[in-house]
Write a protein that holds these residues in place. Structure first.
Motif, short mmCIF file in Angstrom:
data_model
loop_
_atom_site.label_atom_id
_atom_site.label_comp_id
_atom_site.label_asym_id
_atom_site.label_seq_id
_atom_site.Cartn_x
_atom_site.Cartn_y
_atom_site.Cartn_z
N SER A 63 0.83 -1.21 0.00
CA SER A 63 0.00 0.00 0.00
C SER A 63 0.86 1.26 0.00
CB SER A 63 -0.91 0.00 1.23
OG SER A 63 -1.70 1.16 1.27
N GLY A 64 0.55 2.17 -0.92
CA GLY A 64 1.28 3.42 -1.03
C GLY A 64 2.44 3.39 -2.01
N TYR A 65 2.76 2.20 -2.53
CA TYR A 65 3.90 2.06 -3.45
C TYR A 65 3.46 1.60 -4.84
CZ TYR A 65 7.10 2.66 0.46
OH TYR A 65 7.80 3.18 1.53
N GLU A 66 2.19 1.74 -5.14
CA GLU A 66 1.67 1.25 -6.41
C GLU A 66 2.23 2.00 -7.61
OE1 GLU A 66 -1.40 0.50 -3.20
OE2 GLU A 66 -0.13 2.20 -3.82
N ASP A 67 2.69 3.23 -7.40
CA ASP A 67 3.17 4.04 -8.53
C ASP A 67 4.66 3.84 -8.82
OD1 ASP A 67 4.10 5.22 -6.22
OD2 ASP A 67 3.69 7.29 -6.88
N ARG A 68 5.32 2.92 -8.09
CA ARG A 68 6.77 2.72 -8.29
C ARG A 68 7.02 1.85 -9.53
NH1 ARG A 68 9.48 4.30 -3.55
NH2 ARG A 68 7.99 5.62 -2.42
N GLN A 69 8.23 1.98 -10.05
CA GLN A 69 8.63 1.13 -11.18
C GLN A 69 8.67 -0.34 -10.74
OE1 GLN A 69 12.05 2.47 -13.54
NE2 GLN A 69 11.88 4.50 -12.58
N THR A 70 8.38 -1.22 -11.68
CA THR A 70 8.43 -2.65 -11.39
C THR A 70 9.88 -3.12 -11.36
OG1 THR A 70 6.30 -2.98 -12.45
CG2 THR A 70 7.67 -4.94 -12.13
N VAL A 71 10.20 -3.91 -10.34
CA VAL A 71 11.56 -4.41 -10.13
C VAL A 71 11.57 -5.94 -10.23
CG1 VAL A 71 13.48 -4.59 -8.49
CG2 VAL A 71 12.15 -2.48 -8.63
N ILE A 132 7.49 -5.57 4.34
CA ILE A 132 8.54 -4.92 3.56
C ILE A 132 7.89 -4.02 2.52
CG2 ILE A 132 10.43 -5.27 1.91
CD1 ILE A 132 11.07 -7.88 3.32
N ALA A 133 8.24 -2.74 2.51
CA ALA A 133 7.68 -1.80 1.56
C ALA A 133 8.32 -1.99 0.19
CB ALA A 133 7.92 -0.37 2.05
N HIS A 134 7.48 -2.09 -0.83
CA HIS A 134 8.01 -2.25 -2.20
C HIS A 134 6.91 -1.95 -3.21
CE1 HIS A 134 5.80 -6.06 -2.70
NE2 HIS A 134 6.25 -6.41 -1.51
N GLY A 135 7.34 -1.57 -4.40
CA GLY A 135 6.43 -1.45 -5.52
C GLY A 135 6.15 -2.81 -6.12
N PRO A 136 5.60 -2.85 -7.33
CA PRO A 136 5.38 -4.14 -7.98
C PRO A 136 6.72 -4.86 -8.18
CG PRO A 136 4.31 -2.34 -9.18
CD PRO A 136 5.20 -1.71 -8.17
N ILE A 137 6.77 -6.13 -7.80
CA ILE A 137 8.01 -6.88 -7.92
C ILE A 137 7.79 -8.20 -8.65
CG2 ILE A 137 9.25 -5.88 -5.97
CD1 ILE A 137 8.37 -8.27 -4.28
N GLU A 138 8.85 -8.63 -9.31
CA GLU A 138 8.90 -9.94 -9.96
C GLU A 138 10.16 -10.64 -9.46
OE1 GLU A 138 6.95 -8.84 -14.28
OE2 GLU A 138 9.10 -8.47 -14.00
#
Length: 485
Positions: A63-71, A132-138
């Motif tokens: 939550s709150g990190y949806e706008d981050r680049q995917t890593v 752990i805070a993070h944006g979309p991850i693969e």
């Protein structure tokens, strides 16, 4: 394995303990792959297995990190299977016996598999965590990295959606890598004929053991001895005394590991026995003196044995000894752009005599394709003077440094925030998969970092516990600092 689970960060070490319990030498990763898939299903983590066998995991942003680049977090599933000569370990069936040794974790008589098991454990821990805070991850978990980079070669465009890739396969905490060497295999094969040994012939066996070995990229500049080259040095000395017939020849086990052990035996004229023993003993003494400060456990045994009925002909033996003794090995050149970094190297990794063939497998590494092609041409020129057939295979590109990398700046700043100092930005003389990822995903912004792992690809492999904790903090901080899309 329970003592590993007591270490901090507990979540990472718990996964590493599980990984150690599952046999996973190169080309035998299926059991580990199945375990990861079962875990992902239990955790309701999206996964897929591509056509080559790589595992791709996906997890939505917190939550709150949806706008981050995917890593994409990346590690390889396999490990290098190396064991001491007195070990009965079966890498396809037996778990790694990891244990805590002071400030380090190591294994009993075998490689530990911290390369790249710690990185793999950290990725699974990130996917397992809810705090752990993070944006979309693969996650990209590749197969067969150590024995051919099959997974990286087979990676298809379009599967990954990430614009950033964090590779976890480097081995010095406090260093962040922005480039790596490429490489390729060269195989030289001699067709040999058997020749009847003289009725009164004598034979000597040579057994070399106790060398440190290690990673043929990361450790190539340490001055460690190559058991194959020592074996050929002694055979060349014997050849200078008398015509010899090679009866057996066996050295090294992996193309990407500096050979730790080698064995040979050879036949010669009976009248030369005393002189042969004398000159070989002198040569062994010279070798021991030369490597006294590096190879503290070096053992070279010379024994007189019964001569076989047949052995490789004197003509073939002379050709094999001369060419492999002359074969370049070790550092070929240093980088002119980056101080202290090896540019190009060769590792005479494996020698075998089987079924009327003597084969040698040599791994070339270079920061540039032109450097690799040049050393391959050197080898071609050498073996063209012999009857050997030569082939090149498995070439993979290096990872060219990108001085404008945005993710490099993020990792630098994250490290500074955590530890109040800047990490060293490095190029590694080892074959990370990053260069191949650029083929399928040319716009990926990549960086590599990891804990301190000493002596990978050898039974002395160990990982420093404190650096695993720092690596884990850097992973979490970097994910929290990924920029917006």
């Amino acid at each position: 394995m329970s003592e590993l689970s007591m270490l901090q960060p507990n979540e990472l070490w718990r996964f590493f303990s599980n990984i150690c319990a599952i046999p996973r030498p190169s080309k035998h990763e299926q059991a580990l792959s199945d375990w990861i898939v079962s875990w992902a299903q239990t955790k309701k983590i999206d996964y897929q297995i591509d056509s080559i066998g790589n595992i791709i995991l996906k997890k939505a942003a917190t939550s709150g990190y949806e706008d981050r680049q995917t890593v994409a977090l990346q590690a390889h599933l396999d490990m290098v299977p190396q064991a001491n000569s007195d070990s009965n370990h079966n890498f396809t069936t037996d778990p790694i016996q990891a244990y805590v040794d002071g400030d380090w974790v190591t294994a009993k008589g075998t490689t530990l598999g911290a390369d790249n098991g710690i990185g793999l454990a950290s990725i699974l821990a990130v996917f397992d965590a809810s705090d752990i805070a993070h944006g979309p991850i693969e996650a990209l978990l590749t197969i067969d990295e150590e024995a051919g980079m099959t997974g990286a070669f087979g990676l298809e465009p379009g599967i990954l959606k990430a614009s950033i890739l964090l590779n976890t396969d480097s081995e010095q905490e406090g260093e962040v890598y922005m480039g790596c060497a490429g490489g390729g295999d060269t195989s030289a094969v001699f067709e040999v004929s058997q020749q009847r040994c003289p009725a009164d012939a004598k034979a000597i066996s040579i057994s070399i053991s106790g060398l440190k070995g290690g990673h043929s990229g990361c450790d190539i500049d340490t001055g460690r001895a190559n058991a194959n080259k020592l074996m050929l040095r002694l055979l060349a000395k014997a050849q200078s005394q008398s015509k010899v017939q090679i009866a057996s020849l066996h050295g090294g086990s992996l193309r990407n590991a500096i050979p730790r052990e080698a064995k040979t035996s050879f036949v010669f004229e009976a009248a030369q026995l005393a002189d042969m023993q004398h000159i070989l003993k002198l040569e062994v003494d010279d070798i021991a003196a030369e490597y006294a400060n590096v190879e503290t456990n070096l053992s070279i045994e010379l024994n007189t044995i019964d001569a076989p009925v047949d052995a490789i002909s004197t003509t073939n033996s002379a050709e094999i000894i001369a060419s492999l003794n002359a074969c370049p090995n070790g550092i070929i050149s240093m980088s002119q752009d980056i101080q202290g970094i090896v540019e190009t190297s060769l590792n005479l990794g494996v020698i075998r005599f089987e079924a009327n063939q003597v084969s040698a497998l040599i791994l070339a590494r270079s920061l540039s394709d032109s450097g690799r092609l040049y050393v391959e041409s050197m080898l071609a020129s050498l073996f063209e003077l012999t009857s050997a057939s030569l082939s090149h295979s498995g070439a993979y590109p290096g990872w060219k440094p990108d001085t404008d990398s945005k993710i490099m700046k993020v990792v630098q700043d994250s490290y500074q925030e955590l530890f109040n100092k800047r990490p060293n930005i490095m190029v590694i003389h080892a074959g990370l998969e990053c260069g191949l990822f650029k083929t399928a995903y040319p716009d990926l912004d990549m960086v590599s970092f990891g804990p301190t792992i000493k002596f990978p690809h050898s039974p002395d492999e160990k990982v420093e516990i404190a650096t695993v904790a720092r690596y884990w903090e850097l992973m979490k901080k970097t994910l929290a600092n990924i920029p917006v899309k």
